[in-house]
Motif scaffolding. Structure first.
Motif, PDB file in Angstrom:
ATOM      1  N   MET A   1      60.236  45.254  49.131  1.00  0.00           N
ATOM      2  CA  MET A   1      60.405  45.663  47.756  1.00  0.00           C
ATOM      3  C   MET A   1      59.159  46.424  47.350  1.00  0.00           C
ATOM      4  O   MET A   1      58.145  45.821  47.048  1.00  0.00           O
ATOM      5  N   ILE A   2      59.233  47.719  47.412  1.00  0.00           N
ATOM      6  CA  ILE A   2      58.075  48.550  47.113  1.00  0.00           C
ATOM      7  C   ILE A   2      58.479  49.659  46.148  1.00  0.00           C
ATOM      8  O   ILE A   2      59.604  50.143  46.171  1.00  0.00           O
ATOM      9  N   ASP A   3      57.536  50.083  45.331  1.00  0.00           N
ATOM     10  CA  ASP A   3      57.718  51.186  44.385  1.00  0.00           C
ATOM     11  C   ASP A   3      58.781  50.900  43.332  1.00  0.00           C
ATOM     12  O   ASP A   3      59.685  51.694  43.105  1.00  0.00           O
ATOM     13  N   MET A   4      58.651  49.780  42.673  1.00  0.00           N
ATOM     14  CA  MET A   4      59.568  49.434  41.602  1.00  0.00           C
ATOM     15  C   MET A   4      58.908  49.575  40.233  1.00  0.00           C
ATOM     16  O   MET A   4      59.361  49.004  39.267  1.00  0.00           O
ATOM     17  N   GLN A   5      57.813  50.343  40.155  1.00  0.00           N
ATOM     18  CA  GLN A   5      57.151  50.500  38.871  1.00  0.00           C
ATOM     19  C   GLN A   5      58.026  51.303  37.913  1.00  0.00           C
ATOM     20  O   GLN A   5      58.848  52.103  38.322  1.00  0.00           O
ATOM     21  N   LYS A   6      57.838  51.050  36.635  1.00  0.00           N
ATOM     22  CA  LYS A   6      58.664  51.656  35.601  1.00  0.00           C
ATOM     23  C   LYS A   6      58.652  53.176  35.650  1.00  0.00           C
ATOM     24  O   LYS A   6      59.631  53.815  35.299  1.00  0.00           O
ATOM     25  N   GLY A   7      57.552  53.761  36.077  1.00  0.00           N
ATOM     26  CA  GLY A   7      57.452  55.220  36.140  1.00  0.00           C
ATOM     27  C   GLY A   7      58.469  55.856  37.071  1.00  0.00           C
ATOM     28  O   GLY A   7      58.786  57.033  36.942  1.00  0.00           O
ATOM     29  N   CYS A   8      58.995  55.079  37.997  1.00  0.00           N
ATOM     30  CA  CYS A   8      60.019  55.591  38.916  1.00  0.00           C
ATOM     31  C   CYS A   8      61.423  55.502  38.327  1.00  0.00           C
ATOM     32  O   CYS A   8      62.369  55.997  38.915  1.00  0.00           O
TER      33      CYS A   8
ATOM     34  N   HIS B   1      65.687  40.845  42.605  1.00  0.00           N
ATOM     35  CA  HIS B   1      65.433  39.505  42.070  1.00  0.00           C
ATOM     36  C   HIS B   1      66.066  38.437  42.967  1.00  0.00           C
ATOM     37  O   HIS B   1      65.449  37.401  43.234  1.00  0.00           O
ATOM     38  N   LYS B   2      67.274  38.692  43.434  1.00  0.00           N
ATOM     39  CA  LYS B   2      67.943  37.737  44.324  1.00  0.00           C
ATOM     40  C   LYS B   2      67.162  37.575  45.623  1.00  0.00           C
ATOM     41  O   LYS B   2      66.987  36.462  46.127  1.00  0.00           O
ATOM     42  N   LEU B   3      66.699  38.677  46.173  1.00  0.00           N
ATOM     43  CA  LEU B   3      65.936  38.626  47.410  1.00  0.00           C
ATOM     44  C   LEU B   3      64.639  37.844  47.222  1.00  0.00           C
ATOM     45  O   LEU B   3      64.263  37.030  48.074  1.00  0.00           O
ATOM     46  N   ALA B   4      63.962  38.050  46.106  1.00  0.00           N
ATOM     47  CA  ALA B   4      62.733  37.300  45.819  1.00  0.00           C
ATOM     48  C   ALA B   4      63.032  35.805  45.725  1.00  0.00           C
ATOM     49  O   ALA B   4      62.257  34.976  46.218  1.00  0.00           O
ATOM     50  N   GLN B   5      64.171  35.450  45.127  1.00  0.00           N
ATOM     51  CA  GLN B   5      64.554  34.040  45.025  1.00  0.00           C
ATOM     52  C   GLN B   5      64.771  33.426  46.408  1.00  0.00           C
ATOM     53  O   GLN B   5      64.362  32.290  46.661  1.00  0.00           O
ATOM     54  N   VAL B   6      65.416  34.173  47.299  1.00  0.00           N
ATOM     55  CA  VAL B   6      65.646  33.687  48.661  1.00  0.00           C
ATOM     56  C   VAL B   6      64.313  33.443  49.356  1.00  0.00           C
ATOM     57  O   VAL B   6      64.119  32.407  50.003  1.00  0.00           O
ATOM     58  N   PHE B   7      63.390  34.403  49.212  1.00  0.00           N
ATOM     59  CA  PHE B   7      62.070  34.233  49.822  1.00  0.00           C
ATOM     60  C   PHE B   7      61.392  32.973  49.290  1.00  0.00           C
ATOM     61  O   PHE B   7      60.824  32.198  50.053  1.00  0.00           O
ATOM     62  N   ARG B   8      61.425  32.792  47.981  1.00  0.00           N
ATOM     63  CA  ARG B   8      60.768  31.626  47.380  1.00  0.00           C
ATOM     64  C   ARG B   8      61.384  30.323  47.871  1.00  0.00           C
ATOM     65  O   ARG B   8      60.666  29.362  48.173  1.00  0.00           O
TER      66      ARG B   8
ATOM     67  N   TYR C   1      53.219  40.719  44.734  1.00  0.00           N
ATOM     68  CA  TYR C   1      53.318  41.750  43.715  1.00  0.00           C
ATOM     69  C   TYR C   1      52.072  42.617  43.748  1.00  0.00           C
ATOM     70  O   TYR C   1      50.966  42.118  43.958  1.00  0.00           O
ATOM     71  N   THR C   2      52.259  43.896  43.535  1.00  0.00           N
ATOM     72  CA  THR C   2      51.125  44.800  43.380  1.00  0.00           C
ATOM     73  C   THR C   2      51.264  45.508  42.050  1.00  0.00           C
ATOM     74  O   THR C   2      52.356  45.580  41.495  1.00  0.00           O
ATOM     75  N   GLN C   3      50.189  46.014  41.547  1.00  0.00           N
ATOM     76  CA  GLN C   3      50.222  46.719  40.270  1.00  0.00           C
ATOM     77  C   GLN C   3      49.480  48.036  40.419  1.00  0.00           C
ATOM     78  O   GLN C   3      48.359  48.077  40.925  1.00  0.00           O
ATOM     79  N   HIS C   4      50.136  49.108  39.999  1.00  0.00           N
ATOM     80  CA  HIS C   4      49.519  50.427  40.055  1.00  0.00           C
ATOM     81  C   HIS C   4      48.352  50.469  39.082  1.00  0.00           C
ATOM     82  O   HIS C   4      48.417  49.922  37.990  1.00  0.00           O
ATOM     83  N   ASP C   5      47.279  51.101  39.482  1.00  0.00           N
ATOM     84  CA  ASP C   5      46.087  51.124  38.623  1.00  0.00           C
ATOM     85  C   ASP C   5      46.080  52.290  37.633  1.00  0.00           C
ATOM     86  O   ASP C   5      45.109  52.509  36.933  1.00  0.00           O
ATOM     87  N   ARG C   6      47.172  53.036  37.592  1.00  0.00           N
ATOM     88  CA  ARG C   6      47.358  54.152  36.658  1.00  0.00           C
ATOM     89  C   ARG C   6      46.317  55.263  36.822  1.00  0.00           C
ATOM     90  O   ARG C   6      45.916  55.903  35.881  1.00  0.00           O
ATOM     91  N   THR C   7      45.874  55.500  38.047  1.00  0.00           N
ATOM     92  CA  THR C   7      44.965  56.612  38.280  1.00  0.00           C
ATOM     93  C   THR C   7      45.721  57.870  38.690  1.00  0.00           C
ATOM     94  O   THR C   7      45.124  58.877  39.001  1.00  0.00           O
TER      95      THR C   7
END
Length: 58
Positions: A1-8, A26-33, A41-47
């Motif tokens: 699950m990569i590049d799910m930031q709102k800007g996309c 969300h379902k996949l994350a639940q299965v992992f948990r 989770y990663t967060q873009h630094d807005r640079t």
């Protein structure tokens, strides 16, 4: 699950079945948990530019 930031996912950059894709993520994350696997989770630094630039609206 990569590049799910709102800007996309803007009106200017529509994606196929956004709601369904997000639900599947969300379902996949639940299965992992449930299996005690990490969900990282990663967060873009807005640079970046455009919608990824610092102090731009979601």
């Amino acid at each position: 699950m990569i590049d799910m930031q709102k800007g996309c996912f803007t009106l200017k950059t529509p994606r196929y079945d956004t709601k369904g894709v997000v639900q599947q993520i969300h379902k996949l994350a639940q299965v992992f948990r449930k299996q005690n696997n990490p969900v990282i989770y990663t967060q873009h630094d807005r640079t970046g530019i455009g919608v990824f630039e610092k102090n731009t609206p979601d």
